[in-house]
Design a protein around this motif. Structure first.
Motif, mmCIF file in Angstrom:
data_model
loop_
_atom_site.group_PDB
_atom_site.id
_atom_site.type_symbol
_atom_site.label_atom_id
_atom_site.label_comp_id
_atom_site.label_asym_id
_atom_site.label_seq_id
_atom_site.Cartn_x
_atom_site.Cartn_y
_atom_site.Cartn_z
ATOM 1 N N TYR A 39 0.863 -1.181 0.000
ATOM 2 C CA TYR A 39 0.000 0.000 0.000
ATOM 3 C C TYR A 39 0.901 1.233 0.000
ATOM 4 C CZ TYR A 39 -3.090 3.586 2.074
ATOM 5 O OH TYR A 39 -3.780 4.751 2.332
ATOM 6 N N VAL A 40 0.737 2.030 -1.035
ATOM 7 C CA VAL A 40 1.495 3.269 -1.160
ATOM 8 C C VAL A 40 0.520 4.423 -1.335
ATOM 9 C CG1 VAL A 40 3.139 4.570 -2.559
ATOM 10 C CG2 VAL A 40 3.485 2.120 -2.205
ATOM 11 N N TYR A 41 0.686 5.466 -0.521
ATOM 12 C CA TYR A 41 -0.071 6.697 -0.718
ATOM 13 C C TYR A 41 0.909 7.854 -0.582
ATOM 14 C CZ TYR A 41 -3.440 10.472 -0.257
ATOM 15 O OH TYR A 41 -4.137 11.653 -0.445
ATOM 16 N N LYS A 42 1.351 8.375 -1.704
ATOM 17 C CA LYS A 42 2.394 9.404 -1.791
ATOM 18 C C LYS A 42 3.757 8.836 -1.392
ATOM 19 C CE LYS A 42 -0.749 13.313 -1.129
ATOM 20 N NZ LYS A 42 -1.057 14.529 -0.339
ATOM 21 N N ILE A 107 10.285 0.106 -2.048
ATOM 22 C CA ILE A 107 9.303 0.127 -0.957
ATOM 23 C C ILE A 107 9.851 -0.520 0.303
ATOM 24 C CG2 ILE A 107 7.099 -0.902 -0.220
ATOM 25 C CD1 ILE A 107 6.144 -0.344 -3.144
ATOM 26 N N ILE A 108 10.434 -1.711 0.166
ATOM 27 C CA ILE A 108 10.901 -2.403 1.367
ATOM 28 C C ILE A 108 12.129 -1.705 1.952
ATOM 29 C CG2 ILE A 108 12.446 -4.145 0.334
ATOM 30 C CD1 ILE A 108 10.988 -6.186 2.237
ATOM 31 N N LYS A 109 12.964 -1.125 1.090
ATOM 32 C CA LYS A 109 14.126 -0.374 1.576
ATOM 33 C C LYS A 109 13.661 0.838 2.377
ATOM 34 C CE LYS A 109 18.453 1.735 -0.094
ATOM 35 N NZ LYS A 109 18.342 3.049 0.522
ATOM 36 N N TYR A 110 12.683 1.561 1.840
ATOM 37 C CA TYR A 110 12.147 2.732 2.543
ATOM 38 C C TYR A 110 11.563 2.333 3.902
ATOM 39 C CZ TYR A 110 9.031 6.670 3.593
ATOM 40 O OH TYR A 110 8.379 7.714 4.211
ATOM 41 N N LEU A 111 10.768 1.266 3.920
ATOM 42 C CA LEU A 111 10.113 0.844 5.160
ATOM 43 C C LEU A 111 11.108 0.261 6.164
ATOM 44 C CD1 LEU A 111 6.850 -0.669 3.649
ATOM 45 C CD2 LEU A 111 7.056 1.453 4.960
ATOM 46 N N PHE A 112 12.127 -0.443 5.677
ATOM 47 C CA PHE A 112 13.191 -0.917 6.574
ATOM 48 C C PHE A 112 13.853 0.277 7.264
ATOM 49 C CE2 PHE A 112 14.414 -5.278 4.509
ATOM 50 C CZ PHE A 112 13.378 -5.888 5.207
ATOM 51 N N GLU A 113 14.257 1.267 6.479
ATOM 52 C CA GLU A 113 14.951 2.424 7.033
ATOM 53 C C GLU A 113 14.053 3.203 7.987
ATOM 54 O OE1 GLU A 113 16.285 4.595 3.635
ATOM 55 O OE2 GLU A 113 17.971 3.240 3.233
ATOM 56 N N LYS A 114 12.802 3.371 7.602
ATOM 57 C CA LYS A 114 11.852 4.110 8.439
ATOM 58 C C LYS A 114 11.674 3.457 9.797
ATOM 59 C CE LYS A 114 7.016 5.623 8.617
ATOM 60 N NZ LYS A 114 5.691 5.592 7.946
ATOM 61 N N ASN A 115 11.726 2.120 9.830
ATOM 62 C CA ASN A 115 11.477 1.391 11.079
ATOM 63 C C ASN A 115 12.753 0.866 11.738
ATOM 64 O OD1 ASN A 115 8.342 1.114 11.332
ATOM 65 N ND2 ASN A 115 8.780 0.758 9.166
ATOM 66 N N GLY A 116 13.889 1.410 11.323
ATOM 67 C CA GLY A 116 15.144 1.103 12.007
ATOM 68 C C GLY A 116 15.673 -0.300 11.779
ATOM 69 N N ILE A 117 15.329 -0.894 10.635
ATOM 70 C CA ILE A 117 15.821 -2.238 10.307
ATOM 71 C C ILE A 117 17.023 -2.093 9.378
ATOM 72 C CG2 ILE A 117 15.269 -4.430 9.181
ATOM 73 C CD1 ILE A 117 12.351 -3.988 10.047
#
Length: 215
Positions: A39-42, A107-117
């Motif tokens: 799910y992507v919104y912006k 997407i997964i790179k962004y979410l990993f970085e956002k959540n400190g993974i």
């Protein structure tokens, strides 16, 4: 979190048709076939379904995770990291096979970085993007479903649009009880759709030279 594990028997096939990667027609044995529903919104909001499979001893071993609420949107990232580490460090996998995978990677790179993974799949795996391979050899960029027709792959799952999937995951992360109002049939359709995507990747990979020049 919804977890699904499946084992799919693979009929015998000829290595002469397999995609040639790194000077090797058997690189698929060291590969993870990978696809996300998201799910992507912006900007990326969540991974809704993480799907991957590996070939071992004549079988595809399929692993899928699907979120049930907002908390799972972080948990699924932690599970994805554990899965990738296990496949690389314990099972010796070196390649990630995708179709138009740069989107999933971003997407997964962004979410990993956002959540400190702290895990960069670009550094850990060699990316094999079948869409790019097809475009390189044929000179045409095409979608997965069109390529399935070229490869004579009969999809078992119903087609689901990315928009419909995004709407579903949007409701799941905004309403913790939404998953309980979803029919089991709808959940199974989403999981089957994702499974078909990754299984199709394997079949296209091992039958590449039946349908695409690979010189």
């Amino acid at each position: 979190m919804i977890y699904k594990n499946d084992v799919i028997k693979i009929e015998s096939f000829s290595l002469e048709y397999a995609l040639y990667v790194d000077g090797n027609r058997e690189a698929f044995r060291d590969a993870v076939f990978f696809d996300l529903e998201h799910y992507v919104y912006k900007k990326p909001i969540c991974v809704g379904v993480f799907g991957a499979c590996c070939y071992n001893n004549g079988e595809l071993q399929v692993t899928q995770y699907m979120i049930e609420n907002k908390k799972d949107s972080i948990k699924i990232l932690e599970i994805a990291e554990q899965y990738f580490k296990k496949q690389k460090n314990e099972n010796g996998k070196k390649y990630l096979v995708t179709f138009s995978g740069n989107n999933d990677y971003t997407i997964i790179k962004y979410l990993f970085e956002k959540n400190g993974i702290d895990f960069d799949i670009n550094e850990q795996f060699i990316h094999v993007d079948l869409q790019k391979y097809y475009e390189k050899y044929v000179g045409v960029c095409t979608g997965l479903k069109k390529l399935e027709k070229i490869f004579e792959i009969n999809r078992e799952s119903e087609l689901i649009s990315g928009t419909n999937l995004a709407k579903t995951f949007s409701k799941i992360v905004k309403d913790d009880d939404y998953i309980n109002r979803m029919s089991k049939d709808k959940i199974e359709k989403i999981l089957l759709y994702n499974e078909q995507d990754i299984v199709s990747l394997f079949h296209m990979y091992i039958n590449w030279n039946k349908y695409v020049s690979n010189n």
